[in-house]
Design a protein around this motif. Structure first.
Motif, PDB file in Angstrom:
ATOM      1  N   HIS A 247      15.706  71.405   9.339  1.00 45.59           N
ATOM      2  CA  HIS A 247      15.976  70.894   7.998  1.00 45.59           C
ATOM      3  C   HIS A 247      16.754  69.594   8.121  1.00 45.59           C
ATOM      4  O   HIS A 247      17.255  69.247   9.193  1.00 45.59           O
ATOM      5  CB  HIS A 247      16.755  71.918   7.182  1.00 45.59           C
ATOM      6  N   ASP A 248      16.847  68.901   7.031  1.00 44.85           N
ATOM      7  CA  ASP A 248      17.556  67.630   7.049  1.00 44.85           C
ATOM      8  C   ASP A 248      19.059  67.855   7.161  1.00 44.85           C
ATOM      9  O   ASP A 248      19.622  68.650   6.414  1.00 44.85           O
ATOM     10  CB  ASP A 248      17.270  66.858   5.749  1.00 44.85           C
ATOM     11  N   GLU A 249      19.671  67.168   8.095  1.00 49.12           N
ATOM     12  CA  GLU A 249      21.132  67.171   8.139  1.00 49.12           C
ATOM     13  C   GLU A 249      21.608  66.363   6.934  1.00 49.12           C
ATOM     14  O   GLU A 249      20.903  65.472   6.468  1.00 49.12           O
ATOM     15  CB  GLU A 249      21.622  66.516   9.426  1.00 49.12           C
ATOM     16  N   PRO A 250      22.815  66.652   6.471  1.00 48.43           N
ATOM     17  CA  PRO A 250      23.325  65.866   5.327  1.00 48.43           C
ATOM     18  C   PRO A 250      23.378  64.374   5.652  1.00 48.43           C
ATOM     19  O   PRO A 250      23.205  63.534   4.774  1.00 48.43           O
ATOM     20  CB  PRO A 250      24.734  66.424   5.123  1.00 48.43           C
ATOM     21  N   SER A 251      23.578  64.099   6.941  1.00 44.86           N
ATOM     22  CA  SER A 251      23.715  62.689   7.316  1.00 44.86           C
ATOM     23  C   SER A 251      22.365  62.014   7.558  1.00 44.86           C
ATOM     24  O   SER A 251      22.325  60.834   7.899  1.00 44.86           O
ATOM     25  CB  SER A 251      24.554  62.595   8.586  1.00 44.86           C
ATOM     26  N   ALA A 252      21.276  62.789   7.387  1.00 50.03           N
ATOM     27  CA  ALA A 252      19.967  62.227   7.714  1.00 50.03           C
ATOM     28  C   ALA A 252      19.647  61.021   6.828  1.00 50.03           C
ATOM     29  O   ALA A 252      19.975  61.003   5.648  1.00 50.03           O
ATOM     30  CB  ALA A 252      18.890  63.292   7.530  1.00 50.03           C
ATOM     31  N   ILE A 253      19.031  60.034   7.445  1.00 48.10           N
ATOM     32  CA  ILE A 253      18.675  58.842   6.669  1.00 48.10           C
ATOM     33  C   ILE A 253      17.170  58.815   6.437  1.00 48.10           C
ATOM     34  O   ILE A 253      16.401  59.438   7.174  1.00 48.10           O
ATOM     35  CB  ILE A 253      19.091  57.545   7.397  1.00 48.10           C
ATOM     36  N   ARG A 254      16.761  58.105   5.401  1.00 49.07           N
ATOM     37  CA  ARG A 254      15.336  57.897   5.182  1.00 49.07           C
ATOM     38  C   ARG A 254      14.775  57.196   6.401  1.00 49.07           C
ATOM     39  O   ARG A 254      15.365  56.247   6.900  1.00 49.07           O
ATOM     40  CB  ARG A 254      15.128  56.949   3.994  1.00 49.07           C
TER      41      ARG A 254
ATOM     42  N   LEU B 257       6.791  68.936  19.236  1.00 46.88           N
ATOM     43  CA  LEU B 257       8.160  68.425  19.224  1.00 46.88           C
ATOM     44  C   LEU B 257       8.194  67.018  18.636  1.00 46.88           C
ATOM     45  O   LEU B 257       9.116  66.665  17.907  1.00 46.88           O
ATOM     46  CB  LEU B 257       8.729  68.422  20.639  1.00 46.88           C
ATOM     47  N   VAL B 258       7.174  66.217  18.952  1.00 43.70           N
ATOM     48  CA  VAL B 258       7.131  64.863  18.396  1.00 43.70           C
ATOM     49  C   VAL B 258       6.966  64.938  16.873  1.00 43.70           C
ATOM     50  O   VAL B 258       7.537  64.151  16.129  1.00 43.70           O
ATOM     51  CB  VAL B 258       5.992  64.046  19.036  1.00 43.70           C
ATOM     52  N   GLY B 259       6.219  65.927  16.393  1.00 41.70           N
ATOM     53  CA  GLY B 259       6.070  66.104  14.946  1.00 41.70           C
ATOM     54  C   GLY B 259       7.277  66.807  14.337  1.00 41.70           C
ATOM     55  O   GLY B 259       7.299  67.096  13.155  1.00 41.70           O
ATOM     56  N   ARG B 260       8.262  67.083  15.154  1.00 38.03           N
ATOM     57  CA  ARG B 260       9.491  67.810  14.785  1.00 38.03           C
ATOM     58  C   ARG B 260       9.204  69.133  14.092  1.00 38.03           C
ATOM     59  O   ARG B 260       9.782  69.467  13.068  1.00 38.03           O
ATOM     60  CB  ARG B 260      10.411  66.947  13.915  1.00 38.03           C
TER      61      ARG B 260
ATOM     62  N   ARG C  49      13.528  60.348  20.490  1.00 32.43           N
ATOM     63  CA  ARG C  49      13.932  59.191  19.695  1.00 32.43           C
ATOM     64  C   ARG C  49      12.725  58.347  19.326  1.00 32.43           C
ATOM     65  O   ARG C  49      11.847  58.100  20.154  1.00 32.43           O
ATOM     66  CB  ARG C  49      14.952  58.359  20.463  1.00 32.43           C
ATOM     67  N   VAL C  50      12.713  57.922  18.091  1.00 31.57           N
ATOM     68  CA  VAL C  50      11.683  57.000  17.637  1.00 31.57           C
ATOM     69  C   VAL C  50      12.394  55.720  17.212  1.00 31.57           C
ATOM     70  O   VAL C  50      13.315  55.781  16.386  1.00 31.57           O
ATOM     71  CB  VAL C  50      10.901  57.602  16.458  1.00 31.57           C
ATOM     72  N   ASP C  51      11.991  54.631  17.779  1.00 35.22           N
ATOM     73  CA  ASP C  51      12.662  53.349  17.531  1.00 35.22           C
ATOM     74  C   ASP C  51      14.184  53.485  17.655  1.00 35.22           C
ATOM     75  O   ASP C  51      14.951  52.914  16.877  1.00 35.22           O
ATOM     76  CB  ASP C  51      12.347  52.820  16.117  1.00 35.22           C
ATOM     77  N   GLY C  52      14.612  54.304  18.592  1.00 35.76           N
ATOM     78  CA  GLY C  52      16.048  54.455  18.807  1.00 35.76           C
ATOM     79  C   GLY C  52      16.724  55.489  17.922  1.00 35.76           C
ATOM     80  O   GLY C  52      17.870  55.850  18.143  1.00 35.76           O
ATOM     81  N   HIS C  53      16.030  56.002  16.884  1.00 35.16           N
ATOM     82  CA  HIS C  53      16.627  57.046  16.034  1.00 35.16           C
ATOM     83  C   HIS C  53      16.305  58.411  16.608  1.00 35.16           C
ATOM     84  O   HIS C  53      15.146  58.724  16.864  1.00 35.16           O
ATOM     85  CB  HIS C  53      16.031  57.017  14.616  1.00 35.16           C
ATOM     86  N   ASP C  54      17.342  59.209  16.756  1.00 41.18           N
ATOM     87  CA  ASP C  54      17.086  60.609  17.099  1.00 41.18           C
ATOM     88  C   ASP C  54      16.337  61.238  15.914  1.00 41.18           C
ATOM     89  O   ASP C  54      16.719  61.032  14.766  1.00 41.18           O
ATOM     90  CB  ASP C  54      18.424  61.331  17.313  1.00 41.18           C
ATOM     91  N   LEU C  55      15.291  62.009  16.207  1.00 39.20           N
ATOM     92  CA  LEU C  55      14.504  62.598  15.108  1.00 39.20           C
ATOM     93  C   LEU C  55      15.368  63.426  14.167  1.00 39.20           C
ATOM     94  O   LEU C  55      15.118  63.507  12.973  1.00 39.20           O
ATOM     95  CB  LEU C  55      13.379  63.492  15.654  1.00 39.20           C
ATOM     96  N   ARG C  56      16.408  64.036  14.741  1.00 40.98           N
ATOM     97  CA  ARG C  56      17.252  64.895  13.915  1.00 40.98           C
ATOM     98  C   ARG C  56      18.080  64.108  12.908  1.00 40.98           C
ATOM     99  O   ARG C  56      18.670  64.688  12.013  1.00 40.98           O
ATOM    100  CB  ARG C  56      18.160  65.744  14.801  1.00 40.98           C
TER     101      ARG C  56
END
Ligand SMILES: Nc1ncnc2c1ncn2[C@@H]1O[C@H](COP(=O)(O)OP(=O)(O)OP(=O)(O)O)[C@@H](O)[C@H]1O
Ligand SMILES: Nc1ncnc2c1ncn2[C@@H]1O[C@H](COP(=O)(O)OP(=O)(O)OP(=O)(O)O)[C@@H](O)[C@H]1O
Ligand SMILES: [Mg+2]
Lengths: 592, 574
Positions: free
Chosen positions: B288-295, B347-350, B360-367
């Motif tokens: 699920h989305d962490e509260p800190s998750a960004i668009r 895993l890539v599709g989370r 990491r995609v473009d440096g962002h951890d998927l989480r």
């Protein structure tokens, strides 16, 4: 000789045959039904007797006309005894009746399930899983409620009404006649109600089935939904279906709201008449208080049966709506016909012959148009062809998933349609293109086709099919519980289990539909090497898109657009430069 | 209720006082009151049915919405039929109570209260007498509640087990029939069906005791009132009208009480259903989305798997995998079946989070990214393509619902879906059924590839997307991919070596480890697992065509056989 298609989507049954069907199921349970009815009868008597005794108590012991007051307690003792008896009778009646309902539901479900086991593939092509499941679950609840409560309650209500009418007439004919004037109106209202609500009830059942279908689809396809992040679309679509159910139920409720309180109001007219005229009679001294009480009490007791009749009616409508759908399937769906004069298969390896086979799925154009193919006993033949050419359709004719629309399929020289289906399917083992596993331990999945297979044969099949290779790495080895649809195995592992299962079956004809499309080439090579000996003496048809699998075959045929366009050994075909070379030549040179 | 008081009035004043007009007025009032009750009940039934159904609708939708957010692990552990019965049977059990029950509840509670109040107003002493049955009623109710809650829970369990059994048989019917397993499945079914019948019967048994018992208590109260009332009448402290009215009122208490107890049984059943529904609603989505998750910003496609370890259960399926796909690159995963390729794609599709390491995609951890905004930039074709009921065009449009017809036709044309659609009278408007029934396996794959293409993904994942498709059609698809998704990151999983030839880099996965890495030609040039995968080509009867391969590869046929049985040499390149 052209054949018509099996009927797999019959219209819902009309009221009368449905009612007959329900009555038949009801009668099947005649023992408990009788108990329930007898109790209902006794109940009616007791329910009438208790107010009668109270009336006597009032007239003789509480407010006697004569002035001589009798002892009260014997009356009350009788009432208590009657009430206790009524408790047991009522319990027995309810329990017996509820059991009838539960049993009829279970029986109906069993009939449906048995039928599902017989229905042809065409049926499952036509109806989504959710719809099929819904008819054996949701659709049966109204039937249970109706039979498990409504039917007996209805009969009891009628008895009650008749009983009350009789008592009323015995006490005072004029008052009784007055009290009963409302009855014809009740009957008319009841009839109108039934006519209005039936189609709505049917629709509601269908809408519920649609919700089941949508739920099933979303659950099975959840990975796809989430993969694209389209949860909200699917939710919206489900919402529409759920909303439709709500609207349907509300429409049903509105009809009920229009009629049922009316059914309740009409008896109050009678009560009013009784109070007015009865009151005058009491004033005039023509009626005792006790008698008046009796009237009033009886009329009140009339309210509940009448109200119940209303509910029973609406339940009955729902039940018949549901049952008309189930019976339509039970009676209207044709199964693959068994031969009238069954022949038996010869001993030894069986050859297979397709004689000018034409086939179509019923809608759209012909999928197979004139297949001529002879497979010698013990021969391994590869069926190749582009996507949608008809390979699967061709192979599915062997276990009689479908029958050809024209021409014949011969197994061991006998028309497949002249063999008992069970014998035919014992002789033909199939690996479907999409492997289907069940949520039982791996061991049981492997022996599903032949539960009594000796374990060393199973192990040998697992060796040949490459299951042994990974089984030991599973958490519990062969006892690992496989998830539904084989979710906890990889694609290639599922295929190999399905392959092993077909080998264990020990059938003389083996049909493999793209059995190795999800295994890596190294494993495939291992399989190809092992399959030949494992399949020795069996006739094999194997469909494939991979040259490396074609290798297992003695001969290949190429199907294109429903006809066989090429046939020969793989080398010959490659050298010929036809469709086969187009399909596979590139695979070879790509690796170079 | 008021109607009853009128009757009392009629009796006490009309009849006693021999007042016929009073009697007439009373009767008219009585009728008026009942007429009013009729109208009120009609609107009540409508109104309350509306309220009830809105609650049901809300619940069903919430439940469904929640389900769609649950993680794959949940769905692989729960049987489909089990989940479906939550959404259908359980919700319906609530619906029954709410639609009819609410009316019953309101009408009867009101009547009950009014009758009790009326009884006390009429004569409080008689009211108290009637209350003697209160304690036993409470005890009885409590007993019933405890017993029947447990019983109905079992009913819910058996019905969902039964639904699951039916659903699984229906979806596996081809195999059941092909192997003559009908009798075995029927006996499985009978077991489940019997279990359901037995639990249901027991619940009904409890119901059958409860209601007659309430009825019995009602008569006891009536007898008590008559007894005490009779004596009071004897002492002259009670009028006959009051006594008779009390008895009427008692009837009015017990009629609704019985209906309420009837309802109580249903409420127990609904309560059990609700409890089952709540277990689903309370299940937290593992992913699920962490509260800190960004668009997720627009993804370029630089994908890194950093020492990713993952297990479905006890044993790891992936062991510290390191992968780096540069933006725009095409990465191929090949290797032993069961080696962990699909798992990597998941895993890539989370669909799962790694146990250790990070993606990491473009440096962002998927989480750290919002799940949905990330996934909407993916195009996924699963190993087992799933189509929804609807037209072919609807299915292609699935990931991009507002695509124009022209766009759909373009994609359909690019991957050859239009060629198969031409076989149907209605073309792309041809209706397919759930799961894609009515199409061949290859056709289903083609459509799901078109679907992924139309999504215009930033990262494309093809998990054995062409395994059932013939090679010439596959070439067509490859050309379409090259044209339409030039410069996008893609991951392709395939067994057919020709398919992975176009990849910029190939990873060979075995037993959850990467054992070889490089371009097609590099890998073929060295001894290693990839050559073993390729080895089959040399061994075919098609040596003539495979000659070139053999020239490239000096290894003799027998040698390759030996190496395929030799233990896997881990030559993990860094
Ligand atoms: N159940 C069905 N109902 C209607 N049409 C069907 C059904 N199954 C398949 N078809 C159609 O029949 C044709 C042949 O399908 P079939 O599955 O036999 O092809 P195939 O050669 O096995 O293809 P593939 O290589 O993709 O598996 C296709 O055009 C397909 O759309
Ligand atoms: N949902 C699951 N639960 C438990 N184990 C699983 C699950 N899915 C896969 N596995 C196991 O994880 C391992 C890797 O599976 P995966 O699907 O990643 O293999 P793969 O390389 O894609 O194989 P294939 O080529 O056959 O598709 C297998 O041993 C499989 O049994
Ligand atoms: Mg096929």
């Amino acid at each position: 000789m052209s054949r018509r298609f099996l009927s797999v989507d019959p219209p819902d049954l009309s009221l009368w045959p449905t009612a007959k069907g329900l009555a038949r199921l009801w009668r099947e349970q005649w023992k408990i039904v009788t108990v329930g009815l007898v109790c209902a009868f006794v109940m009616t008597g007791l329910s009438l007797a208790i107010p009668l005794v109270i009336q006597r108590a009032i007239d003789h012991a509480i407010a006697p006309k004569s002035g001589h007051r009798a002892a009260l307690w014997p009356y009350l003792a009788v009432v208590v005894v009657l009430a206790i008896v009524r408790f047991f009778v009522n319990f027995t009646r309810r329990y017996a009746t509820a059991r009838t309902g539960v049993r009829v539901e279970a029986r109906m479900r069993e009939l449906l399930y048995q039928a599902y086991l017989r229905y042809p593939r065409a049926f499952y092509d036509r109806h989504a899983t959710g719809q099929v499941v819904s008819r054996a679950t949701n659709d049966l609840y109204p039937i249970r409620y109706f039979i498990g409560w409504g039917m007996t309650q209805g009969i009891q209500s009628v008895m009650m009404i008749v009983g009350i009418a009789i008592v009323l007439f015995l006490v005072d004919v004029k008052l009784a006649a007055l009290a009963l004037v409302a009855m014809p109106f009740v009957a008319v209202l009841t009839f109108m109600f039934g006519r209005k609500v039936m189609p709505v009830s049917r629709e509601v059942q269908q809408l519920k089935a649609d919700v089941t279908e949508a739920a099933d689809e979303a659950v099975v396809g959840i990975e796809m939904v989430q993969a694209f992040g389209r949860e909200d679309d699917v939710q919206a679509r489900f919402g529409v279906k759920a909303q439709a159910v709500r609207d349907g139920v509300l429409r049903q409720a509105r009809i009920e709201a229009a009629f049922l309180p009316g059914l309740l109001f009409l008896p109050t007219l009678s009560i009013a008449a009784v109070v007015y005229f009865g009151g005058r009679d009491v004033i005039n001294g023509a009626l005792t208080y006790g008698q008046f009480f009796l009237f009033y009490q009886l009329l009140l007791q009339l309210v509940w049966p009448l109200e119940a009749l209303g509910w029973i009616l609406s339940l009955g409508q729902r039940a018949t709506a549901s049952a008309s759908r189930s019976f339509a399937w039970l009676q209207g769906i044709e199964t693959i016909p068994e031969p009238s004069q069954p022949t038996s298969l010869p001993a030894g390896p069986l050859g297979v012959r397709f004689e000018d086979v034409h086939f179509s799925y019923g809608s759209g154009s012909e999928v197979l148009s004139g297949i001529q193919l002879e497979v010698a006993p013990g021969e391994v033949i590869a069926v190749c062809g582009p996507t949608g050419a008809g390979k699967t359709s061709l192979l599915n004719l062997l276990p009689r998933f479908y029958d050809p629309t024209d021409g014949r399929v011969l197994v061991g020289g006998v028309d497949a349609r002249d063999l008992p289906i069970e014998d035919l399917r014992n002789a033909v083992a199939i690996v479907t293109q999409k492997p289907i596993l069940f949520s039982i331990p791996l061991r049981d999945n492997l022996t599903a086709a032949r539960p009594d297979a000796p374990w060393d044969e199973v192990v040998a099949a697992c060796e040949a099919a490459g299951v042994a290779h990974f089984a030991s790495e599973l958490p519990d080895g062969y006892d690992t519980l496989i998830g539904e649809r084989g979710v906890n195995l990889s694609g290639g592992q599922r295929q190999r289990v399905a392959l092993a299962r077909a080998l264990v079956a020990g059938a003389r004809v083996v049909v493999l539909d793209d059995p190795m499309s999800a295994v890596d080439t190294q494993t495939e090579r291992h399989l190809v090497e092992n399959l030949r000996p494992a399949l020795a003496g069996r006739t094999v048809l194997i469909a494939t898109q991979r040259l490396s699998t074609v290798e297992v075959a003695d001969r290949a045929v190429v199907v294109d657009d429903g006809v066989i366009v090429e046939s020969g050994t793989p080398d010959e075909l490659l050298a010929r430069g036809g469709l086969f070379a187009q399909l596979f030549g590139e695979e070879v040179s790509a690796a170079a | 209720m008021a109607a009853l008081l009128i009757v009392k009035d009629a009796i006490d004043h009309g009849m006693r006082a021999h007042d016929k007009t009073r009697l007439g007025v009373d009767v008219l009032v009585y009728l008026a009151i009942n007429g009013l009750a009729w109208i009120m009940q009609t609107s009540l039934v409508r109104g309350l049915a509306g309220v009830g159904q809105d609650v049901v609708l809300g619940l069903r939708q919430d439940l469904f919405d929640h389900l769609t957010t649950l993680s794959l692990r949940y769905f692989s552990q729960q049987k489909a039929g089990w989940i479906i019965s939550r959404l259908t049977s359980d919700v319906d059990a609530l619906s029954d109570v709410l639609s009819q029950g609410l009316t019953t509840l309101v009408v009867n509670t009101l009547t009950l209260l009014a009758a009790i109040v009326g009884l006390f107003v009429l004569d409080w002493r008689l009211g108290l007498v009637a209350l003697v049955i209160l304690p036993p009623t409470l005890v009885l109710t409590r007993w019933f509640q405890v017993k029947s809650h447990a019983a109905f829970l079992r009913v819910r369990e058996t019905i969902s087990a039964l639904t699951a059994q039916i659903a699984e048989s229906v979806s596996g019917m081809a195999v059941i029939q092909a192997f003559n397993r009908e009798r075995a499945f029927l006996s499985e079914f009978d077991k489940a069906n019997d279990a359901n019948r037995v639990t249901n019967t027991y619940a009904q048994y409890l119901n059958s005791i409860f209601f007659p018992a309430v009825e019995l208590l009602g008569v006891v109260a009536m007898v008590a009132v008559l007894w005490v009332g009779g004596r009071m009448l004897g002492h002259g402290s009670l009028t006959i009208g009051t006594l008779v009215s009390s008895v009427f009122l008692l009837n009015l208490v017990f009629q609704p009480l019985q209906e309420l107890s009837d309802l109580y049984g249903q409420v127990q059943s609904a309560g059990a259903a609700m409890e089952k529904i709540t277990t689903v609603l309370d299940t937290e989505a593992e992913i699920h989305d962490e509260p800190s998750a960004i668009r997720a910003p627009r993804i370029e496609g630089d994908l890194v798997l950093d020492r990713v370890t993952f297990s479905y259960g006890r044993d790891p399926v992936l062991h510290a995998i390191d992968v780096h796909v540069r933006a725009g690159q095409c990465l191929a995963l090949v290797g032993e079946s069961g080696g962990g390729k699909s798992t990597t794609a998941k895993l890539v599709g989370r669909f799962y989070d790694p146990d250790e390491g990070a993606i990491r995609v473009d440096g962002h951890d998927l989480r750290s990214l919002e799940l949905r905004t990330y996934r909407r930039q993916l195009g996924v074709v699963l190993q087992d393509p799933f189509l929804f009921a609807g037209t072919i065009a609807d299915n292609i449009r699935f990931a991009h619902p507002d695509a124009t017809d022209a766009q759909v036709e373009d994609v359909a044309h690019a991957v050859g879906v239009d060629r198969i659609a031409r076989r149907f009278d209605t073309g792309l408007q041809h209706e397919v059924r759930e799961g894609g029934a009515g199409l061949s396996a290859g056709e289903r794959q083609l459509i799901s590839i078109a679907r992924a293409l139309l999504a215009d993904p930033r990262i494309l994942i093809l998990d054995e997307a062409t395994s059932n498709i013939d090679r010439p059609t596959e070439i067509l698809i490859e050309q379409a991919l090259d044209r339409l998704l030039r410069g996008r990151t893609s991951i392709i999983i395939a067994h057919r070596l020709a398919t992975v030839r176009r990849a910029d880099e190939i990873l060979v996965m075995e037993h959850g480890r990467i054992t070889q890495q490089g371009t097609f030609d590099d890998l073929l040039a060295v001894e290693g697992p990839f050559r073993r995968l390729a080895a089959q080509l040399k061994d075919t009867a098609l040596k003539g065509v495979g000659a070139q391969l053999q020239a490239d590869d000096e290894m003799p046929v027998t040698g390759s056989r030996e190496s395929s049985s030799a233990s896997v040499a881990s030559s993990e390149p860094e």
